[in-house]
Write a protein that holds these residues in place. Structure first.
Motif, PDB file in Angstrom:
ATOM      1  N   ILE A 139       0.822  -1.222   0.000  1.00 41.39           N
ATOM      2  CA  ILE A 139       0.000   0.000   0.000  1.00 41.39           C
ATOM      3  C   ILE A 139       0.851   1.264   0.000  1.00 41.39           C
ATOM      4  N   PHE A 140       1.871   1.296   0.859  1.00 42.02           N
ATOM      5  CA  PHE A 140       2.668   2.516   1.015  1.00 42.02           C
ATOM      6  C   PHE A 140       4.022   2.445   0.320  1.00 42.02           C
ATOM      7  N   GLY A 141       4.323   1.303  -0.300  1.00 40.68           N
ATOM      8  CA  GLY A 141       5.592   1.183  -1.012  1.00 40.68           C
ATOM      9  C   GLY A 141       6.794   1.081  -0.097  1.00 40.68           C
ATOM     10  N   SER A 142       6.589   0.643   1.147  1.00 39.57           N
ATOM     11  CA  SER A 142       7.715   0.474   2.071  1.00 39.57           C
ATOM     12  C   SER A 142       8.662  -0.582   1.516  1.00 39.57           C
ATOM     13  N   GLN A 143       9.946  -0.350   1.744  1.00 41.00           N
ATOM     14  CA  GLN A 143      10.947  -1.295   1.263  1.00 41.00           C
ATOM     15  C   GLN A 143      11.503  -2.097   2.440  1.00 41.00           C
ATOM     16  N   ILE A 144      11.514  -3.415   2.294  1.00 37.31           N
ATOM     17  CA  ILE A 144      12.143  -4.251   3.314  1.00 37.31           C
ATOM     18  C   ILE A 144      13.218  -5.100   2.642  1.00 37.31           C
ATOM     19  N   THR A 145      14.277  -5.374   3.363  1.00 40.62           N
ATOM     20  CA  THR A 145      15.422  -6.096   2.821  1.00 40.62           C
ATOM     21  C   THR A 145      15.439  -7.530   3.341  1.00 40.62           C
ATOM     22  N   PRO A 146      16.176  -8.422   2.677  1.00 36.50           N
ATOM     23  CA  PRO A 146      16.307  -9.798   3.170  1.00 36.50           C
ATOM     24  C   PRO A 146      16.847  -9.857   4.602  1.00 36.50           C
ATOM     25  N   LEU A 147      17.744  -8.929   4.937  1.00 37.77           N
ATOM     26  CA  LEU A 147      18.284  -8.909   6.293  1.00 37.77           C
ATOM     27  C   LEU A 147      17.186  -8.605   7.309  1.00 37.77           C
ATOM     28  N   GLN A 148      16.257  -7.718   6.958  1.00 39.65           N
ATOM     29  CA  GLN A 148      15.141  -7.416   7.853  1.00 39.65           C
ATOM     30  C   GLN A 148      14.211  -8.620   8.002  1.00 39.65           C
ATOM     31  N   VAL A 149      13.975  -9.326   6.912  1.00 41.99           N
ATOM     32  CA  VAL A 149      13.140 -10.526   6.977  1.00 41.99           C
ATOM     33  C   VAL A 149      13.767 -11.553   7.909  1.00 41.99           C
ATOM     34  N   LEU A 150      15.082 -11.750   7.787  1.00 45.20           N
ATOM     35  CA  LEU A 150      15.789 -12.685   8.661  1.00 45.20           C
ATOM     36  C   LEU A 150      15.712 -12.230  10.112  1.00 45.20           C
ATOM     37  N   GLY A 151      16.008 -10.952  10.349  1.00 45.54           N
ATOM     38  CA  GLY A 151      16.005 -10.424  11.712  1.00 45.54           C
ATOM     39  C   GLY A 151      14.633 -10.510  12.357  1.00 45.54           C
ATOM     40  N   TYR A 152      13.603 -10.138  11.600  1.00 40.66           N
ATOM     41  CA  TYR A 152      12.254 -10.166  12.169  1.00 40.66           C
ATOM     42  C   TYR A 152      11.799 -11.600  12.415  1.00 40.66           C
ATOM     43  N   SER A 153      12.225 -12.529  11.572  1.00 40.89           N
ATOM     44  CA  SER A 153      11.883 -13.941  11.774  1.00 40.89           C
ATOM     45  C   SER A 153      12.483 -14.457  13.082  1.00 40.89           C
ATOM     46  N   ILE A 154      13.721 -14.069  13.352  1.00 37.07           N
ATOM     47  CA  ILE A 154      14.366 -14.467  14.609  1.00 37.07           C
ATOM     48  C   ILE A 154      13.637 -13.855  15.800  1.00 37.07           C
ATOM     49  N   ALA A 155      13.288 -12.562  15.674  1.00 42.72           N
ATOM     50  CA  ALA A 155      12.571 -11.882  16.762  1.00 42.72           C
ATOM     51  C   ALA A 155      11.206 -12.519  16.998  1.00 42.72           C
ATOM     52  N   LEU A 156      10.505 -12.882  15.923  1.00 35.35           N
ATOM     53  CA  LEU A 156       9.203 -13.533  16.071  1.00 35.35           C
ATOM     54  C   LEU A 156       9.341 -14.888  16.754  1.00 35.35           C
ATOM     55  N   GLY A 157      10.407 -15.616  16.435  1.00 32.93           N
ATOM     56  CA  GLY A 157      10.652 -16.888  17.117  1.00 32.93           C
ATOM     57  C   GLY A 157      10.791 -16.685  18.614  1.00 32.93           C
ATOM     58  N   GLY A 158      11.543 -15.655  19.005  1.00 29.82           N
ATOM     59  CA  GLY A 158      11.688 -15.344  20.432  1.00 29.82           C
ATOM     60  C   GLY A 158      10.380 -14.897  21.045  1.00 29.82           C
ATOM     61  N   LEU A 159       9.583 -14.133  20.272  1.00 26.83           N
ATOM     62  CA  LEU A 159       8.295 -13.646  20.762  1.00 26.83           C
ATOM     63  C   LEU A 159       7.336 -14.808  21.020  1.00 26.83           C
ATOM     64  N   ILE A 160       7.280 -15.754  20.083  1.00 30.66           N
ATOM     65  CA  ILE A 160       6.406 -16.917  20.250  1.00 30.66           C
ATOM     66  C   ILE A 160       6.851 -17.750  21.446  1.00 30.66           C
ATOM     67  N   LEU A 161       8.160 -17.925  21.605  1.00 32.07           N
ATOM     68  CA  LEU A 161       8.685 -18.670  22.753  1.00 32.07           C
ATOM     69  C   LEU A 161       8.317 -17.981  24.058  1.00 32.07           C
ATOM     70  N   PHE A 162       8.388 -16.647  24.055  1.00 30.00           N
ATOM     71  CA  PHE A 162       8.030 -15.860  25.239  1.00 30.00           C
ATOM     72  C   PHE A 162       6.567 -16.037  25.594  1.00 30.00           C
TER      73      PHE A 162
END
Length: 345
Positions: A316-339
């Motif tokens: 919608i807004f044309g935000s740009q995300i990079t592969p590094l952000q996808v990797l980082g957010y995936s790791i953070a989500l894993g920790g969030l789910i564990l929490f």
């Protein structure tokens, strides 16, 4: 206003999960999240309320929670109505009026009858938590003036870490190896996501970081001051919205002055009323959300919502995300789910 159930789903580490908004009381935020987050409180009241199935309410909550954030961002950055303090104050005023109408016409706010509100409870608990809530809402909405929706959602993943750090600092909870792993996962994930952000803005980052600190402090304060008190998201909003609206009214003259009032005619009443109505509907959905499904189901719903929101931000807004952000957010989500699944213990 963050939905805040986003904030029901972003519950304290000392509670397993009643559900964000910003906004589950996960979000919030979200929030909890974010738009008016349903202010999280303690446990569900025993008052009987209409029920909806998880298959029905979870998609409704996901749509409303995402809509609030996208609508707010549209106001700030597309319509150029860059007055977050005014908008948050308007949302809170709308919510304060709305909860009182619902109290007189429905059974959705019957839980307020179980709350023995007095001057001492108000001064010692509601007011300080309201101050933290106002600061969290103002800062988290201001961040949208500087950062993309996608990146802000990634930064919000740090809220559980802030909660744990505050709890450890004040000896509310003792650290252990499992929580240490969670802190490391979320912290490293958010750090990677920040390193990969193409349009990093230091001012926006600091504002969102402060919003996370205030939100985490609010959640810890709720656990300490309102422990055992029975409030669902709508009852919480019933008490906090007027307090926060008045606090914000005192802030507007020193931050935005009369400028937002000159812009009201340009934006139009339809936009402002519909924007506040969507945020309020999110808090109503929170009441039904926290009564269905397990903590894991609500956590996964919140994660799915965040992923959709980030994807929507790109489309919608044309935000740009990079592969590094996808990797980082995936790791953070894993920790969030564990929490969430460990109950923060």
């Amino acid at each position: 206003m963050s939905s805040q159930v986003e904030k029901d789903l972003e519950q304290l580490p000392l509670e397993a999960s009643s559900s964000s908004s910003s906004s589950l009381h996960l979000e919030p935020k979200e929030a909890h999240d974010d738009p008016l987050p349903s202010p999280v409180s303690a446990r569900q009241p025993s008052v009987s309320k209409p029920k909806m199935s998880a298959a029905m309410i979870i998609p409704i909550w996901i749509v409303l929670s995402s809509s609030v954030i996208i609508y707010n961002n549209y106001l700030y950055n597309t319509l150029n109505f860059r007055y977050p303090v005014f908008l948050v104050t308007w949302h809170l005023t709308f919510a304060a009026i709305g909860t009182r109408i619902l109290q007189r016409t429905t059974h959705l706010v019957d839980g307020a009858k179980e709350v023995n509100m007095n001057k001492d409870l108000f001064v010692r608990s509601i007011l300080p938590i309201g101050l933290l809530f106002s600061a969290s809402l103002i800062l988290s909405n201001t961040a949208y003036l500087y950062l993309s929706v996608a990146y802000i959602q990634m930064l919000k993943a740090f809220v559980p870490v802030a909660i744990l750090l505050i709890s450890w600092t004040f000896r509310i909870q003792e650290p252990n190896r499992k929580l240490g792993v969670i802190v490391f996962m979320i912290s490293s994930g958010v750090a990677l996501a920040s390193h990969g952000e193409l349009h990093f803005n230091l001012v926006g980052f600091i504002i969102q970081a402060l919003a996370v600190v205030f939100e985490a402090s609010r959640l810890v304060m709720i656990q300490i001051l309102l422990h055992g008190m029975k409030m669902d998201p709508l009852v919480s909003l019933h008490y906090y919205a007027p307090v926060c609206a008045l606090i914000n009214l005192l802030v507007i003259p020193f931050t935005e002055g009369l400028a937002p009032f000159y812009e009201l005619a340009r934006v139009g009443p339809l936009i402002l009323i519909s924007n506040a109505a969507v945020a309020f509907l999110l808090n109503i959905a929170a009441v039904f959300l926290v009564g269905v499904g397990s903590g894991l189901v609500l956590t996964l719903a919140g994660v799915f919502k965040d992923i959709l929101l980030i994807s929507g931000s790109v489309l919608i807004f044309g935000s740009q995300i990079t592969p590094l952000q996808v990797l980082g957010y995936s790791i953070a989500l894993g920790g969030l789910i564990l929490f969430k699944t460990s109950g923060g213990k």
